[in-house]
Design an enzyme around this catalytic site. Structure first.
Site, PDB file in Angstrom:
ATOM      1  N   GLU A 114       0.770  -0.993   0.182  1.00  0.00           N
ATOM      2  CA  GLU A 114      -0.129  -0.122   0.171  1.00  0.00           C
ATOM      3  C   GLU A 114       0.879   1.176   0.104  1.00  0.00           C
ATOM      4  O   GLU A 114       2.224   1.075  -0.090  1.00  0.00           O
ATOM      5  CB  GLU A 114      -0.847   0.015   1.225  1.00  0.00           C
ATOM      6  CG  GLU A 114      -1.941  -1.036   1.160  1.00  0.00           C
ATOM      7  CD  GLU A 114      -2.985  -1.311   2.266  1.00  0.00           C
ATOM      8  OE1 GLU A 114      -2.984  -0.395   2.970  1.00  0.00           O
ATOM      9  OE2 GLU A 114      -3.785  -2.219   2.332  1.00  0.00           O
ATOM     10  N   HIS A 230      -8.720   9.210   4.611  1.00  0.00           N
ATOM     11  CA  HIS A 230      -8.371   8.140   3.670  1.00  0.00           C
ATOM     12  C   HIS A 230      -8.757   8.742   2.116  1.00  0.00           C
ATOM     13  O   HIS A 230      -9.766   9.397   1.975  1.00  0.00           O
ATOM     14  CB  HIS A 230      -9.115   7.047   3.719  1.00  0.00           C
ATOM     15  CG  HIS A 230      -8.657   5.833   3.074  1.00  0.00           C
ATOM     16  ND1 HIS A 230      -8.860   5.354   1.595  1.00  0.00           N
ATOM     17  CD2 HIS A 230      -8.107   4.522   3.487  1.00  0.00           C
ATOM     18  CE1 HIS A 230      -8.252   4.403   1.280  1.00  0.00           C
ATOM     19  NE2 HIS A 230      -7.589   3.860   2.486  1.00  0.00           N
ATOM     20  N   ARG A 276      -0.481   8.822   2.356  1.00  0.00           N
ATOM     21  CA  ARG A 276      -2.160   9.056   2.423  1.00  0.00           C
ATOM     22  C   ARG A 276      -2.307  10.423   2.325  1.00  0.00           C
ATOM     23  O   ARG A 276      -3.403  10.902   1.763  1.00  0.00           O
ATOM     24  CB  ARG A 276      -2.736   8.377   3.591  1.00  0.00           C
ATOM     25  CG  ARG A 276      -3.623   7.567   3.200  1.00  0.00           C
ATOM     26  CD  ARG A 276      -4.285   6.833   4.373  1.00  0.00           C
ATOM     27  NE  ARG A 276      -4.020   5.266   3.932  1.00  0.00           N
ATOM     28  CZ  ARG A 276      -4.291   4.463   4.660  1.00  0.00           C
ATOM     29  NH1 ARG A 276      -4.908   4.503   5.884  1.00  0.00           N
ATOM     30  NH2 ARG A 276      -4.677   3.049   4.297  1.00  0.00           N
ATOM     31  N   HIS A 339     -10.643   8.900   8.369  1.00  0.00           N
ATOM     32  CA  HIS A 339     -10.420   7.476   8.509  1.00  0.00           C
ATOM     33  C   HIS A 339      -9.903   6.957   9.630  1.00  0.00           C
ATOM     34  O   HIS A 339     -10.181   5.954  10.241  1.00  0.00           O
ATOM     35  CB  HIS A 339      -9.668   7.149   7.307  1.00  0.00           C
ATOM     36  CG  HIS A 339      -9.288   5.805   6.985  1.00  0.00           C
ATOM     37  ND1 HIS A 339     -10.393   4.936   6.965  1.00  0.00           N
ATOM     38  CD2 HIS A 339      -8.123   5.004   7.036  1.00  0.00           C
ATOM     39  CE1 HIS A 339     -10.021   3.554   6.764  1.00  0.00           C
ATOM     40  NE2 HIS A 339      -8.417   3.503   7.046  1.00  0.00           N
ATOM     41  N   ARG A 374      -0.320   8.170   9.780  1.00  0.00           N
ATOM     42  CA  ARG A 374      -0.259   6.843   9.722  1.00  0.00           C
ATOM     43  C   ARG A 374       0.062   6.119   8.611  1.00  0.00           C
ATOM     44  O   ARG A 374      -0.268   6.404   7.566  1.00  0.00           O
ATOM     45  CB  ARG A 374      -1.485   6.146  10.639  1.00  0.00           C
ATOM     46  CG  ARG A 374      -1.384   4.580  10.684  1.00  0.00           C
ATOM     47  CD  ARG A 374      -2.379   4.065  11.243  1.00  0.00           C
ATOM     48  NE  ARG A 374      -3.571   4.203  10.489  1.00  0.00           N
ATOM     49  CZ  ARG A 374      -4.099   3.507   9.499  1.00  0.00           C
ATOM     50  NH1 ARG A 374      -3.504   2.437   9.158  1.00  0.00           N
ATOM     51  NH2 ARG A 374      -5.236   3.922   8.752  1.00  0.00           N
TER      52      ARG A 374
HETATM   53  C1  SIN Z   1      -7.469   0.241   3.532  1.00  0.00           C
HETATM   54  O1  SIN Z   1      -7.531  -0.869   3.166  1.00  0.00           O
HETATM   55  O2  SIN Z   1      -6.845   1.201   2.606  1.00  0.00           O
HETATM   56  C2  SIN Z   1      -7.234   0.896   4.728  1.00  0.00           C
HETATM   57  C3  SIN Z   1      -6.078   0.384   5.420  1.00  0.00           C
HETATM   58  C4  SIN Z   1      -5.708   1.083   6.637  1.00  0.00           C
HETATM   59  O3  SIN Z   1      -6.404   2.269   6.955  1.00  0.00           O
HETATM   60  O4  SIN Z   1      -4.604   1.141   6.964  1.00  0.00           O
END
Ligand code: SIN
Length: 509
Positions: A114, A230, A276, A339, A374
């Site tokens: 990610e 998010h 993010r 989020h 985070r």
């Molecule tokens: C996501 O699946 O994008 C959320 C995961 C997260 O907030 O760490």
């Protein structure tokens, strides 16, 4: 007080941090776990993408630390982050022993990536239902422990304080009955506060109860200005904000503006996998036309080959199908939503708060592990690692002397509608902020309401949201710089000389 129930430990919240802690505590005494809805309903159960963990050896541990520190934009507590990444593999190995079924390929655990991760290190389960699977396994384990009582549909009204120590909680059951539970240590593991904003990926239970109750009791609260938005929640008129996991971008999704252009190259070298906060602000900017009109930004996976998207993301695909959309065929409209709260009840790395016998772990707590932003998929790991650590210290708390139950530190009655509070927070204290807007928010929140707090779940939650909103606004006003998830239009630059420090608020609200 004659009718108090007696436990050794009370755990408020049945998400990943609360359940992991309860399992550790069960060997040392009677544990009461309370949750205000069904046992399966928590922020944990909505976590899609996965759990980040350095299972590929020492080099991966160091890189996971580096990534966590870099994402946190100069404010990560490096000792806490080191514990997170070093103890993470042990806690995840335990989850595997307890029959957590992470996704595998040819018998090997599958690892995805990610935003802002330098390598693939994210485990997932049932494609995009990782939190629910971990929650299932932990709950089954906790239910088998005879020392743990799991009580659902039970709200926590307030902490009970005797001098400078927390000695129990007041509880409200579904029938409106109020009881007191006394304990030698209380753990807040009640999750986040996304409901403070009108647009959130969080479920309705995320009303910041633990943070508000700790503040009412006089505990220190830290870094509340850092609310993570998010980047990609589904944006369809009349449809709830639904999380579209960052793992979609991990599997190659592009972001496109209203003109159909990929735009992330204008914002960050990591493009769609930038941190993010960067992606969320980029989407917000691309979504604003020159006259302030809204323009739609899309997530695009139509080019992704070699992955069966419906199989890899079954939950997301099913939700989209209900609205006539398919990942492999359609552009998916997205916009940011609140989020995850990096701030919370200030703790050390063993969950100790500034009040004796009160502990906190998971999203409700602030160890400083996430700094100002985070790293994706570090939150489930945080719940596991710091839930277990807090419980190990709580086990050592001495018995309470006598039969003292102290005084309940109640919140205040709030006289305006939840939706008005949420809208105001979104507009004035959301992703892009400035002093003028934050002062308007402060004035809104400062309106007095006469009368006593009603002991009903909705009134308690509204009071808690009001308290959390106040903490966010005060902290955001005081931080006259931009860092991580906190962006001030009137102070757009990071200022390490003036502000490379945590924000700590203390005192009853
Ligand atoms: C996501 O699946 O994008 C959320 C995961 C997260 O907030 O760490």
């Amino acid at each position: 007080m004659a009718n108090a129930e007696l436990f050794d430990f009370v755990v408020v919240g049945a998400g990943i941090a609360g359940l992991r802690a309860a399992i550790e505590l069960a060997g040392a005494g009677r544990v009461l776990v309370v949750t205000k809805e069904a046992l399966e309903e928590s922020n944990t159960s909505y976590a899609q993408g996965g759990i980040a963990v350095a299972i590929s050896g020492a080099e991966d541990v160091e890189l996971h630390l580096e990534d966590t520190v870099a994402a946190g934009d100069g404010l990560v507590d490096v000792d806490a982050a080191r514990l997170l990444v070093e103890e993470g593999p042990l806690r995840v190995a335990e989850l595997l022993e307890w029959d957590t079924r992470f996704d595998r390929e040819n018998g090997e655990l599958m690892l995805t990536r990610e935003g802002a991760h330098s390598r693939n290190r994210i485990l997932h389960a049932n494609g995009d239902a990782t939190g629910a699977e971990i929650g299932r396994a932990l709950l089954a384990h906790a239910q088998a422990e005879k020392n743990i009582e799991l009580r659902d549909w039970t709200s926590t009204i307030a902490l009970r304080v005797d001098g400078d120590a927390v000695v129990g909680v007041d509880l409200l059951d579904r029938e409106g009955r109020v009881t007191t539970a006394r304990a030698r240590a209380v753990l807040l593991a009640s999750g986040g506060a996304g409901q403070v904003y009108s647009d959130t990926t969080n479920p309705v239970v995320a009303t910041g109860d633990g943070i508000a109750m700790a503040a009412y009791a006089g505990a220190e609260i830290e870094d509340m200005e850092f609310y993570q938005f998010h980047p990609t929640a589904l944006s369809l008129p009349g449809v709830q904000r639904f999380l579209l996991s960052e793992a979609l971008r991990g599997e190659g999704a592009y972001l496109r503006n209203a003109a159909g252009e990929r735009f992330m190259e204008r914002y960050h070298a990591l493009l769609e996998l930038a941190p993010r906060d960067v992606v969320a602000r980029a989407i917000t900017r691309e979504g604003m036309g020159p006259e302030g009109e809204t323009r739609v930004v899309h997530l695009d996976m139509r080019h992704v080959k070699g992955v069966d998207l419906a199989a890899r993301f079954p939950g997301i695909s099913a939700f989209l199908a209900r609205h006539g959309l398919r990942l492999d065929r359609d552009l998916i409209p997205v916009r940011p939503a609140a989020h995850y709260l990096m701030g919370g009840v200030r703790t050390d790395v063993d969950g100790r708060t500034s009040l004796k016998r009160l502990y906190a772990a998971g999203e409700v707590a602030c160890t400083g592990v996430h700094g100002a932003n985070r790293l994706a998929s570090n939150s489930l790991l945080e719940g596991l690692v710091f839930g277990a650590r807090a419980a190990r210290v709580m086990r050592e708390e001495p018995e309470l002397a006598g039969a003292e139950v102290g005084e309940a530190r109640l919140g205040r009655r709030v006289g305006f509608a939840k939706a008005d509070l949420q809208q105001m927070m979104w507009q004035k204290a959301g992703l892009l902020r400035d002093g003028a807007g934050l002062r308007e928010a402060e004035a809104f929140l400062g309106r007095e309401t006469a009368g006593e707090l009603e002991l009903r779940r909705d009134a308690l939650e509204l009071g808690n949201l009001h308290a959390v909103a106040g903490l966010i606004v005060r902290s955001a006003l005081a931080r006259e710089e931009s860092r991580g998830a906190h962006f001030r239009r009137d102070f757009p630059v990071r200022d390490d000389v003036g502000f490379q420090r945590h924000s700590v608020l203390r005192g009853s609200l």
